[in-house]
Motif scaffolding. Structure first.
Motif, PDB file in Angstrom:
ATOM      1  N   LEU A  85      34.197 -27.983  40.184  1.00  0.00           N
ATOM      2  CA  LEU A  85      33.602 -27.180  41.254  1.00  0.00           C
ATOM      3  C   LEU A  85      34.669 -26.336  41.936  1.00  0.00           C
ATOM      4  CD1 LEU A  85      31.242 -26.462  43.188  1.00  0.00           C
ATOM      5  CD2 LEU A  85      31.884 -28.480  44.531  1.00  0.00           C
ATOM      6  N   HIS A  86      35.808 -26.947  42.227  1.00  0.00           N
ATOM      7  CA  HIS A  86      36.891 -26.219  42.878  1.00  0.00           C
ATOM      8  C   HIS A  86      37.394 -25.086  41.998  1.00  0.00           C
ATOM      9  CE1 HIS A  86      37.667 -29.998  45.437  1.00  0.00           C
ATOM     10  NE2 HIS A  86      37.075 -29.090  46.172  1.00  0.00           N
ATOM     11  N   ALA A  87      37.472 -25.348  40.690  1.00  0.00           N
ATOM     12  CA  ALA A  87      37.995 -24.330  39.764  1.00  0.00           C
ATOM     13  C   ALA A  87      37.162 -23.060  39.814  1.00  0.00           C
ATOM     14  CB  ALA A  87      38.039 -24.886  38.347  1.00  0.00           C
ATOM     15  N   SER A  88      35.857 -23.217  39.969  1.00  0.00           N
ATOM     16  CA  SER A  88      34.994 -22.037  40.043  1.00  0.00           C
ATOM     17  C   SER A  88      35.292 -21.234  41.302  1.00  0.00           C
ATOM     18  CB  SER A  88      33.521 -22.451  40.020  1.00  0.00           C
ATOM     19  OG  SER A  88      33.161 -23.173  41.191  1.00  0.00           O
ATOM     20  N   GLN A 149      18.602 -19.390  53.256  1.00  0.00           N
ATOM     21  CA  GLN A 149      18.658 -18.109  52.563  1.00  0.00           C
ATOM     22  C   GLN A 149      20.063 -17.503  52.627  1.00  0.00           C
ATOM     23  OE1 GLN A 149      15.585 -15.592  54.182  1.00  0.00           O
ATOM     24  NE2 GLN A 149      13.973 -16.576  52.984  1.00  0.00           N
ATOM     25  N   ASN A 150      20.574 -17.198  51.451  1.00  0.00           N
ATOM     26  CA  ASN A 150      21.829 -16.446  51.335  1.00  0.00           C
ATOM     27  C   ASN A 150      23.031 -17.138  51.971  1.00  0.00           C
ATOM     28  OD1 ASN A 150      20.405 -14.274  50.089  1.00  0.00           O
ATOM     29  ND2 ASN A 150      19.761 -13.563  52.117  1.00  0.00           N
ATOM     30  N   ASN A 151      23.062 -18.473  51.953  1.00  0.00           N
ATOM     31  CA  ASN A 151      24.257 -19.169  52.431  1.00  0.00           C
ATOM     32  C   ASN A 151      25.296 -19.113  51.323  1.00  0.00           C
ATOM     33  OD1 ASN A 151      26.259 -21.075  53.172  1.00  0.00           O
ATOM     34  ND2 ASN A 151      24.786 -22.166  54.449  1.00  0.00           N
ATOM     35  N   PRO A 152      26.441 -18.470  51.558  1.00  0.00           N
ATOM     36  CA  PRO A 152      27.427 -18.311  50.483  1.00  0.00           C
ATOM     37  C   PRO A 152      28.052 -19.628  50.032  1.00  0.00           C
ATOM     38  CG  PRO A 152      28.334 -17.606  52.590  1.00  0.00           C
ATOM     39  CD  PRO A 152      26.876 -17.861  52.821  1.00  0.00           C
ATOM     40  N   TYR A 153      27.832 -20.692  50.808  1.00  0.00           N
ATOM     41  CA  TYR A 153      28.442 -21.978  50.484  1.00  0.00           C
ATOM     42  C   TYR A 153      27.411 -22.982  49.960  1.00  0.00           C
ATOM     43  CZ  TYR A 153      31.815 -19.571  53.384  1.00  0.00           C
ATOM     44  OH  TYR A 153      32.654 -18.617  53.896  1.00  0.00           O
ATOM     45  N   ALA A 154      26.298 -22.485  49.455  1.00  0.00           N
ATOM     46  CA  ALA A 154      25.189 -23.331  48.999  1.00  0.00           C
ATOM     47  C   ALA A 154      25.601 -24.258  47.852  1.00  0.00           C
ATOM     48  CB  ALA A 154      24.012 -22.460  48.573  1.00  0.00           C
ATOM     49  N   THR A 155      26.451 -23.791  46.954  1.00  0.00           N
ATOM     50  CA  THR A 155      26.863 -24.619  45.817  1.00  0.00           C
ATOM     51  C   THR A 155      27.615 -25.854  46.285  1.00  0.00           C
ATOM     52  OG1 THR A 155      27.022 -22.672  44.392  1.00  0.00           O
ATOM     53  CG2 THR A 155      28.147 -24.660  43.651  1.00  0.00           C
ATOM     54  N   TRP A 156      28.524 -25.665  47.224  1.00  0.00           N
ATOM     55  CA  TRP A 156      29.264 -26.799  47.774  1.00  0.00           C
ATOM     56  C   TRP A 156      28.300 -27.759  48.459  1.00  0.00           C
ATOM     57  CZ3 TRP A 156      29.771 -29.348  52.298  1.00  0.00           C
ATOM     58  CH2 TRP A 156      30.836 -30.255  52.411  1.00  0.00           C
ATOM     59  N   ILE A 157      27.397 -27.246  49.257  1.00  0.00           N
ATOM     60  CA  ILE A 157      26.434 -28.068  49.990  1.00  0.00           C
ATOM     61  C   ILE A 157      25.578 -28.881  49.029  1.00  0.00           C
ATOM     62  CG2 ILE A 157      24.406 -27.995  51.493  1.00  0.00           C
ATOM     63  CD1 ILE A 157      25.680 -25.437  52.748  1.00  0.00           C
ATOM     64  N   ASP A 158      25.086 -28.259  47.985  1.00  0.00           N
ATOM     65  CA  ASP A 158      24.215 -28.937  47.024  1.00  0.00           C
ATOM     66  C   ASP A 158      24.945 -30.061  46.293  1.00  0.00           C
ATOM     67  OD1 ASP A 158      22.182 -27.237  47.737  1.00  0.00           O
ATOM     68  OD2 ASP A 158      22.415 -25.911  46.010  1.00  0.00           O
ATOM     69  N   THR A 159      26.232 -29.882  46.047  1.00  0.00           N
ATOM     70  CA  THR A 159      27.009 -30.898  45.330  1.00  0.00           C
ATOM     71  C   THR A 159      27.068 -32.202  46.101  1.00  0.00           C
ATOM     72  OG1 THR A 159      28.388 -29.247  44.226  1.00  0.00           O
ATOM     73  CG2 THR A 159      29.279 -31.481  44.394  1.00  0.00           C
ATOM     74  N   TYR A 160      27.360 -32.108  47.399  1.00  0.00           N
ATOM     75  CA  TYR A 160      27.570 -33.327  48.175  1.00  0.00           C
ATOM     76  C   TYR A 160      26.287 -33.885  48.776  1.00  0.00           C
ATOM     77  CZ  TYR A 160      32.486 -32.558  47.473  1.00  0.00           C
ATOM     78  OH  TYR A 160      33.710 -32.398  46.887  1.00  0.00           O
ATOM     79  N   ALA A 161      25.193 -33.150  48.692  1.00  0.00           N
ATOM     80  CA  ALA A 161      23.909 -33.661  49.149  1.00  0.00           C
ATOM     81  C   ALA A 161      23.055 -34.118  47.971  1.00  0.00           C
ATOM     82  CB  ALA A 161      23.159 -32.594  49.945  1.00  0.00           C
TER      83      ALA A 161
END
Length: 217
Positions: A85-88, A149-161
Motif C-alpha cells: 500500500l505504501h509503495a503505491s 465523496q472524493n476523499n483522496p485518502y479513501a484507499t488508506w481508510i478502506d485498508t484499516y477499516a
C-alpha cells in the motif's frame, strides 16, 4: 473481565485523544494537507520495517509453535502487505524514501524492539498490540465519519477499516488474552503498562506527522 477489556478501558482517553487530533479530523474530511499525509506515509513505512522485526523476534522467543507461526504471519503482513500500500503512495506522490526517521518514529520503534528483545514475551506481545488495535479503531472511526465523496485518502481508510484487517486484530487480541491468563497479577500489570505506553506512542506518532516533525540539526 478479560485482560483486553480491562486494558481498553484504561486506554480509552488516549484513543479519544487520537480521534480528536487535527490530523485525524482533516483525514476524515479529506482536507489534510498532502505534505502531511506524505510525511506520515514515509514515517509509517519506516515504522513498519522495525515493527515487522519486533513481531518476528517475539515469535522466535515464544515456546509455542502456533504462536511462532502467528507472529511470523503478522510480520509478513506488516512488511509485505502494508508496504505494498505504501509503495503505491510513494510512486503516486513521489515521496522521498531516504527521509530519516522522525523523533516519534525512532522512539516508538526503539521501544518495541527493546521490549521484543528483553521483556517477558507476554509483555512484548502486549507492547505491539496497540499498533493493531488502535489502527483498527481509528480506521473504523474514520470510515464511519468520513466525507465519502472524493476523499483522496479513501484507499488508506478502506485498508484499516476492512474485514481482513479486523480478523488480524481479533487474533492479536485473543493471543494477548491467552497470554495474560498464564501470567501472575504483577506480570499482567507489566503487560498493561507496556500496552498503555505504546498507545501513548501511537498518539505521539500521529502528532509528529501533523507537526512535520524533524530533528533540529
Amino acid at each position: 473481565m478479560k485482560w483486553s477489556e480491562s486494558v481498553w478501558q484504561k486506554a480509552e482517553p488516549v484513543f479519544e485523544g487520537i480521534i480528536t487530533m487535527p490530523f485525524i479530523r482533516e483525514l476524515i474530511a479529506g482536507t489534510l494537507a498532502l505534505e502531511k499525509f506524505k510525511f506520515y506515509i514515509a514515517q509509517d513505512s519506516k515504522y513498519l520495517e522495525h515493527f515487522g522485526r519486533a513481531l518476528a523476534l517475539i515469535g522466535a522467543r515464544s515456546n509455542r509453535v502456533d504462536l511462532v507461526l502467528d507472529f511470523i504471519r503478522f510480520a509478513e503482513g506488516a512488511i509485505v502487505v502494508e508496504n505494498a500500500l505504501h509503495a503505491s503512495y510513494f510512486k503516486e506522490y513521489g515521496i522521498d524514501k531516504n527521509l530519516s526517521q522522525s523523533l516519534a518514529c525512532h522512539h516508538y520503534t526503539s521501544y518495541l524492539l527493546k521490549e521484543a528483545a528483553l521483556a517477558q514475551v507476554e509483555v512484548a506481545m502486549a507492547s505491539v498490540l496497540p499498533c493493531f488495535w488502535i489502527y483498527k479503531k481509528v480506521g473504523d472511526h474514520i470510515f464511519q465519519q468520513q466525507h465519502k465523496q472524493n476523499n483522496p485518502y479513501a484507499t488508506w481508510i478502506d485498508t484499516y477499516a476492512g474485514e481482513e484487517f479486523g480478523l488480524l486484530v481479533e487474533k492479536a487480541i485473543n493471543i494477548c488474552d491467552e497470554a495474560a491468563n498464564s501470567c501472575t497479577a504483577i506480570q499482567q500489570e507489566k503487560m498493561t503498562e507496556a500496552f498503555l505506553y505504546s498507545c501513548q506512542l501511537e498518539w505521539l506518532f500521529w502528532d509528529g506527522a501533523w507537526r512535520l516533525e524533524h530533528w533540529p540539526f
